[in-house]
Motif scaffolding. Structure first.
Motif, mmCIF file in Angstrom:
data_model
loop_
_atom_site.group_PDB
_atom_site.id
_atom_site.type_symbol
_atom_site.label_atom_id
_atom_site.label_comp_id
_atom_site.label_asym_id
_atom_site.label_seq_id
_atom_site.Cartn_x
_atom_site.Cartn_y
_atom_site.Cartn_z
ATOM 1 N N SER A 159 0.854 -1.192 0.000
ATOM 2 C CA SER A 159 0.000 0.000 0.000
ATOM 3 C C SER A 159 0.888 1.240 0.000
ATOM 4 C CB SER A 159 -0.884 -0.007 1.244
ATOM 5 O OG SER A 159 -0.083 0.213 2.399
ATOM 6 N N PRO A 160 0.328 2.395 -0.328
ATOM 7 C CA PRO A 160 1.129 3.624 -0.294
ATOM 8 C C PRO A 160 1.751 3.882 1.087
ATOM 9 C CG PRO A 160 -0.909 4.014 -1.479
ATOM 10 C CD PRO A 160 -1.010 2.634 -0.896
ATOM 11 N N GLU A 161 1.034 3.553 2.151
ATOM 12 C CA GLU A 161 1.573 3.760 3.500
ATOM 13 C C GLU A 161 2.760 2.845 3.758
ATOM 14 O OE1 GLU A 161 -1.721 2.979 2.945
ATOM 15 O OE2 GLU A 161 -2.574 4.979 3.191
ATOM 16 N N VAL A 162 2.614 1.577 3.387
ATOM 17 C CA VAL A 162 3.707 0.612 3.582
ATOM 18 C C VAL A 162 4.890 0.997 2.699
ATOM 19 C CG1 VAL A 162 4.388 -1.810 3.262
ATOM 20 C CG2 VAL A 162 2.203 -1.252 4.348
ATOM 21 N N ARG A 163 4.595 1.425 1.471
ATOM 22 C CA ARG A 163 5.663 1.870 0.573
ATOM 23 C C ARG A 163 6.445 3.015 1.187
ATOM 24 N NH1 ARG A 163 2.864 1.634 -4.797
ATOM 25 N NH2 ARG A 163 1.747 3.331 -3.857
ATOM 26 N N ALA A 164 5.753 3.975 1.772
ATOM 27 C CA ALA A 164 6.415 5.117 2.412
ATOM 28 C C ALA A 164 7.278 4.652 3.588
ATOM 29 C CB ALA A 164 5.389 6.142 2.874
ATOM 30 N N GLN A 165 6.759 3.724 4.381
ATOM 31 C CA GLN A 165 7.539 3.196 5.506
ATOM 32 C C GLN A 165 8.785 2.459 5.026
ATOM 33 O OE1 GLN A 165 4.572 0.800 7.439
ATOM 34 N NE2 GLN A 165 3.946 2.438 8.826
ATOM 35 N N ILE A 166 8.631 1.674 3.986
ATOM 36 C CA ILE A 166 9.769 0.931 3.442
ATOM 37 C C ILE A 166 10.822 1.899 2.909
ATOM 38 C CG2 ILE A 166 10.502 -0.596 1.557
ATOM 39 C CD1 ILE A 166 7.829 -2.118 1.995
ATOM 40 N N LEU A 167 10.378 2.928 2.193
ATOM 41 C CA LEU A 167 11.324 3.902 1.655
ATOM 42 C C LEU A 167 12.071 4.628 2.771
ATOM 43 C CD1 LEU A 167 9.391 5.360 -1.395
ATOM 44 C CD2 LEU A 167 11.588 4.156 -1.432
ATOM 45 N N GLU A 168 11.366 5.014 3.823
ATOM 46 C CA GLU A 168 12.038 5.681 4.940
ATOM 47 C C GLU A 168 13.052 4.756 5.606
ATOM 48 O OE1 GLU A 168 12.138 8.908 5.795
ATOM 49 O OE2 GLU A 168 10.972 9.126 3.963
ATOM 50 N N THR A 169 12.703 3.482 5.736
ATOM 51 C CA THR A 169 13.637 2.513 6.306
ATOM 52 C C THR A 169 14.845 2.331 5.390
ATOM 53 O OG1 THR A 169 11.828 1.371 7.446
ATOM 54 C CG2 THR A 169 13.881 0.144 7.150
ATOM 55 N N LEU A 170 14.601 2.245 4.087
ATOM 56 C CA LEU A 170 15.714 2.133 3.140
ATOM 57 C C LEU A 170 16.633 3.348 3.214
ATOM 58 C CD1 LEU A 170 13.946 0.635 -0.009
ATOM 59 C CD2 LEU A 170 15.678 -0.480 1.426
ATOM 60 N N HIS A 171 16.055 4.533 3.361
ATOM 61 C CA HIS A 171 16.872 5.746 3.489
ATOM 62 C C HIS A 171 17.711 5.702 4.763
ATOM 63 C CE1 HIS A 171 15.209 7.609 -0.013
ATOM 64 N NE2 HIS A 171 13.993 7.675 0.476
ATOM 65 N N ALA A 172 17.111 5.233 5.849
ATOM 66 C CA ALA A 172 17.841 5.136 7.120
ATOM 67 C C ALA A 172 18.989 4.131 7.006
ATOM 68 C CB ALA A 172 16.895 4.742 8.251
ATOM 69 N N ILE A 173 18.735 3.002 6.369
ATOM 70 C CA ILE A 173 19.785 1.994 6.202
ATOM 71 C C ILE A 173 20.865 2.512 5.259
ATOM 72 C CG2 ILE A 173 20.261 -0.298 5.240
ATOM 73 C CD1 ILE A 173 17.579 -1.179 6.523
ATOM 74 N N ASP A 174 20.476 3.194 4.192
ATOM 75 C CA ASP A 174 21.449 3.780 3.272
ATOM 76 C C ASP A 174 22.346 4.770 4.004
ATOM 77 O OD1 ASP A 174 22.576 4.511 0.620
ATOM 78 O OD2 ASP A 174 21.505 6.395 0.963
ATOM 79 N N ALA A 175 21.741 5.624 4.825
ATOM 80 C CA ALA A 175 22.533 6.593 5.593
ATOM 81 C C ALA A 175 23.479 5.870 6.547
ATOM 82 C CB ALA A 175 21.602 7.527 6.367
ATOM 83 N N THR A 176 23.013 4.801 7.151
ATOM 84 C CA THR A 176 23.854 4.024 8.061
ATOM 85 C C THR A 176 25.017 3.392 7.313
ATOM 86 O OG1 THR A 176 22.008 3.567 9.541
ATOM 87 C CG2 THR A 176 23.875 2.051 9.640
ATOM 88 N N LEU A 177 24.744 2.818 6.157
ATOM 89 C CA LEU A 177 25.811 2.178 5.387
ATOM 90 C C LEU A 177 26.886 3.178 4.986
ATOM 91 C CD1 LEU A 177 23.799 -0.280 3.101
ATOM 92 C CD2 LEU A 177 25.222 -0.846 5.084
ATOM 93 N N ARG A 178 26.485 4.419 4.722
ATOM 94 C CA ARG A 178 27.465 5.445 4.345
ATOM 95 C C ARG A 178 28.384 5.820 5.494
ATOM 96 N NH1 ARG A 178 24.475 9.919 2.989
ATOM 97 N NH2 ARG A 178 22.485 8.866 3.106
ATOM 98 N N THR A 179 27.978 5.518 6.746
ATOM 99 C CA THR A 179 28.837 5.827 7.894
ATOM 100 C C THR A 179 29.838 4.718 8.192
ATOM 101 O OG1 THR A 179 27.381 4.846 9.579
ATOM 102 C CG2 THR A 179 26.957 7.155 8.957
ATOM 103 N N LEU A 180 29.646 3.557 7.589
ATOM 104 C CA LEU A 180 30.532 2.423 7.853
ATOM 105 C C LEU A 180 31.856 2.576 7.109
ATOM 106 C CD1 LEU A 180 27.994 -0.534 7.505
ATOM 107 C CD2 LEU A 180 28.902 0.457 9.619
ATOM 108 N N PRO A 181 32.903 1.939 7.622
ATOM 109 C CA PRO A 181 34.160 1.933 6.867
ATOM 110 C C PRO A 181 33.946 1.310 5.486
ATOM 111 C CG PRO A 181 34.498 1.095 9.099
ATOM 112 C CD PRO A 181 33.014 1.246 8.903
#
Length: 172
Positions: free
Chosen positions: A99-121
């Protein structure tokens, strides 16, 4: 409110009045539309205020440009991630599509994980990506990266822990 805070507010107000129009135009040229440009111009000043930076130096536009460039990079990174996700789910049958709501939640989680991965060595991130996105086995990664299997496992544990923390923090 301290005695210096009114001065800081006046300084930012003056900076905003003198440079917001120019910054918006600069961003519009970079982004190709006025809506995203307006958002990022606003975010540039928010970053400046949240950094509690009172002295912008002799060239305030240089500082504003520096902040805005970082925001533009983040904007394009987010857009690419969103487009990749939407392309991945585009061919799902309607009953399986989120659903659009679940899609938005998934995208926000993906953004958070992407930001986290960029902080790793770099090595940790590379090993994680080889495993998770290229589907390589740990032993094959060890050979390719010329490290021990135990080292691959340590890097994976670090990356997965960071992603789990980002997910839990975001989900909370």
């Amino acid at each position: 409110m301290s005695a210096s805070e009114p001065h800081a507010a006046d300084s930012v107000t003056k900076l905003y009045r003198e440079h917001h129009g120019w910054l918006s135009m600069w961003l519009r040229k970079k982004l190709g539309n006025s809506f995203d440009a307006a958002d990022l111009a606003h975010d540039t000043f928010v970053r400046l205020i949240s950094a509690r930076r009172q002295d912008t130096g002799p060239e305030p536009r240089a500082l504003l440009t520096h902040i805005a460039k970082g925001l533009v990079v983040d904007h394009w990174r987010r857009r690419a991630l969103e487009e990749a996700y939407l392309a991945a789910i585009a061919n799902l049958p309607a009953r399986e599509a989120p659903s659009p709501e679940v899609r938005a939640q998934i995208l926000e989680t993906l953004h958070a994980i992407d930001a986290t991965l960029r902080t790793l060595p770099t090595k940790t991130r590379d090993i994680f990506l080889l495993s998770q996105f290229d589907g390589m086995r740990y032993a094959d990664i060890a050979v390719q990266e010329r490290v021990s299997l135990a080292t691959v496992k340590r890097h994976m544990q670090r990356a997965l822990t960071a992603c789990l923390i980002a997910y839990q923090w975001h989900a909370a």
